[in-house]
Design an enzyme around this catalytic site. Structure first.
Site, PDB file in Angstrom:
ATOM      1  N   ASP A  82       0.861  -1.239   0.202  1.00 48.27           N
ATOM      2  CA  ASP A  82      -0.116  -0.025   0.035  1.00 48.27           C
ATOM      3  C   ASP A  82       0.934   1.390   0.007  1.00 48.27           C
ATOM      4  O   ASP A  82       2.217   1.274   0.196  1.00 48.27           O
ATOM      5  CB  ASP A  82      -0.972   0.028   0.909  1.00 48.27           C
ATOM      6  CG  ASP A  82      -0.503  -0.592   2.540  1.00 48.27           C
ATOM      7  OD1 ASP A  82       0.899  -0.388   2.587  1.00 48.27           O
ATOM      8  OD2 ASP A  82      -1.144  -1.248   3.421  1.00 48.27           O
ATOM      9  N   ASN A 153      -7.781  -2.957  13.891  1.00 46.21           N
ATOM     10  CA  ASN A 153      -8.959  -3.092  13.328  1.00 46.21           C
ATOM     11  C   ASN A 153      -9.158  -4.489  12.285  1.00 46.21           C
ATOM     12  O   ASN A 153     -10.111  -4.668  11.896  1.00 46.21           O
ATOM     13  CB  ASN A 153      -9.633  -1.894  12.614  1.00 46.21           C
ATOM     14  CG  ASN A 153      -9.118  -1.469  11.455  1.00 46.21           C
ATOM     15  OD1 ASN A 153      -8.019  -2.265  11.335  1.00 46.21           O
ATOM     16  ND2 ASN A 153      -9.231  -0.611  10.606  1.00 46.21           N
ATOM     17  N   HIS A 155      -7.443  -4.876   9.796  1.00 47.62           N
ATOM     18  CA  HIS A 155      -7.197  -4.763   8.254  1.00 47.62           C
ATOM     19  C   HIS A 155      -6.100  -5.316   7.892  1.00 47.62           C
ATOM     20  O   HIS A 155      -4.740  -5.527   8.514  1.00 47.62           O
ATOM     21  CB  HIS A 155      -7.244  -3.089   7.753  1.00 47.62           C
ATOM     22  CG  HIS A 155      -5.887  -2.372   8.176  1.00 47.62           C
ATOM     23  ND1 HIS A 155      -5.827  -0.994   8.516  1.00 47.62           N
ATOM     24  CD2 HIS A 155      -4.408  -2.769   8.643  1.00 47.62           C
ATOM     25  CE1 HIS A 155      -4.715  -0.597   8.996  1.00 47.62           C
ATOM     26  NE2 HIS A 155      -3.777  -1.573   8.903  1.00 47.62           N
ATOM     27  N   GLU A 160      -9.549  -2.242   4.802  1.00 51.20           N
ATOM     28  CA  GLU A 160     -10.348  -1.798   6.088  1.00 51.20           C
ATOM     29  C   GLU A 160     -11.522  -2.781   6.130  1.00 51.20           C
ATOM     30  O   GLU A 160     -12.197  -3.403   5.240  1.00 51.20           O
ATOM     31  CB  GLU A 160     -10.703  -0.282   5.722  1.00 51.20           C
ATOM     32  CG  GLU A 160      -9.430   0.649   5.647  1.00 51.20           C
ATOM     33  CD  GLU A 160      -8.596   0.640   6.823  1.00 51.20           C
ATOM     34  OE1 GLU A 160      -8.599  -0.262   7.720  1.00 51.20           O
ATOM     35  OE2 GLU A 160      -7.933   1.759   7.119  1.00 51.20           O
TER      36      GLU A 160
HETATM   37  C1  F6R Z   1       1.386  -1.794   5.995  1.00 55.29           C
HETATM   38  C2  F6R Z   1       0.165  -2.230   6.050  1.00 55.29           C
HETATM   39  C3  F6R Z   1      -0.749  -2.330   7.330  1.00 55.29           C
HETATM   40  C4  F6R Z   1       0.095  -2.607   8.543  1.00 55.29           C
HETATM   41  C5  F6R Z   1      -0.738  -2.651   9.769  1.00 55.29           C
HETATM   42  C6  F6R Z   1       0.172  -2.876  11.149  1.00 55.29           C
HETATM   43  O1  F6R Z   1       2.022  -1.841   4.650  1.00 55.29           O
HETATM   44  O2  F6R Z   1      -0.235  -2.945   5.033  1.00 55.29           O
HETATM   45  O3  F6R Z   1      -1.790  -3.331   7.107  1.00 55.29           O
HETATM   46  O4  F6R Z   1       0.763  -3.995   8.424  1.00 55.29           O
HETATM   47  O5  F6R Z   1      -1.464  -1.333   9.918  1.00 55.29           O
HETATM   48  O6  F6R Z   1       0.853  -1.996  11.380  1.00 55.29           O
HETATM   49  P1  F6R Z   1       2.186  -1.791  12.303  1.00 55.29           P
HETATM   50  O7  F6R Z   1       2.890  -2.769  12.091  1.00 55.29           O
HETATM   51  O8  F6R Z   1       2.547  -0.503  12.479  1.00 55.29           O
HETATM   52  O9  F6R Z   1       1.217  -2.020  13.597  1.00 55.29           O
END
Ligand code: F6R
Length: 265
Positions: A82, A153, A155, A160
């Site tokens: 992303d 959440n 994702h 989302e």
């Molecule tokens: C990042 C992504 C997100 C993160 C998720 C966890 O490229 O795709 O899904 O993996 O938000 O983020 P952290 O590791 O910062 O808790």
């Protein structure tokens, strides 16, 4: 140090490590193994990569392995999950910049093999760019491995929580998306304030993630414990995006540390 413990949670393979360091080492070792096997079998390896706090230690270990000669990215192509939208690639908050800092500048990966969604694409061309990203991955033969983190959440990527039926959610291609309030709240860590958080993103769709031949879900720390338990033990539903990984359970390994596994029982 206590050993890792394998755990069978319903329809998922879960490995619980004593701490985040051990979990990250396991993830890096698995990535290195997939690279070696794919390069031996097909002459190349295609990796899907994640950003965020969780994989930073994984990238440190991969960079260390390249430095000691036990791993090479020479035959690797990467696709990131992303990117914020809109954002300039040189913005330090872009995921392009994150990848440069944590991995791309530290390994022998050819720049033209490192794909990150383009946060500068004009609005009217965003959907076409997203479709193009899927075509590139398909033309590369799909992902040998997708590294994932999990949002509080649930994702995966920036897919989302959604009220779509699971089949529709699971078939969705790469797309522009509005970030969920929990995602925006968590992004304050990087952006400094809620007002400064870029509220939209481009994200790889669930279709491409689920099609990866190996999927590593890495989750560490106590803040992830409630959502890890919901994703693994609750219903398979698009309202908890990571729960749909259970539809391809034989290709997914959940790599957790003890704090993230605390609510699995
Ligand atoms: C990042 C992504 C997100 C993160 C998720 C966890 O490229 O795709 O899904 O993996 O938000 O983020 P952290 O590791 O910062 O808790």
């Amino acid at each position: 140090m206590p050993a890792e413990r394998p755990l069978r949670v319903a329809d998922a393979t879960v490995i619980v490590h004593p701490d985040a360091d051990a979990a990250s080492r396991d993830a890096a070792d698995r990535i290195a193994r997939v690279v070696a096997e794919a390069v031996a079998a097909r002459g190349k390896a295609v990796l899907g990569l994640a950003t965020g706090a969780t994989p930073e230690k994984v990238y440190d270990r991969l960079a260390a392995r390249v430095a000691d000669g036990s791993l090479s990215f020479r035959d690797v192509t990467t696709y990131n999950l992303d990117e914020y939208y809109p954002i300039q690639p040189l913005d330090p908050l872009s995921y392009r910049s994150y990848m440069h800092r944590h991995l791309f500048s530290r390994v022998d990966l050819a720049p033209n093999r490192a794909h990150v969604l383009d946060g500068t694409v004009p609005e009217h061309a965003a959907a076409a760019h997203a479709a193009e990203f899927d075509r590139w991955i398909d033309a590369d033969g799909g992902l040998d491995l997708q590294l994932l983190g999990i949002g509080r959440n649930g994702h995966i990527g920036f897919n989302e929580p959604s009220d779509l039926p699971v089949a529709e959610f699971a078939a969705r291609g790469t797309l522009p998306i509005d970030l969920h309030p929990i995602t925006k709240a968590d992004a304050v860590r990087e952006f400094g304030s809620l007002e400064a958080v870029i509220p939209r993103a481009l994200t790889m769709g669930v279709r491409q993630i689920l099609a990866a031949r190996t999927i590593l879900m890495l989750a560490t720390g106590p803040k992830k414990a409630p959502i890890v338990a919901r994703a693994l033990k609750g219903p398979v539903t698009a309202s908890v995006p990571a729960s749909v990984l259970r539809t391809v359970a034989d290709r997914v390994v959940w790599i957790l540390d003890e704090p993230a596994a605390a609510e699995l029982g």
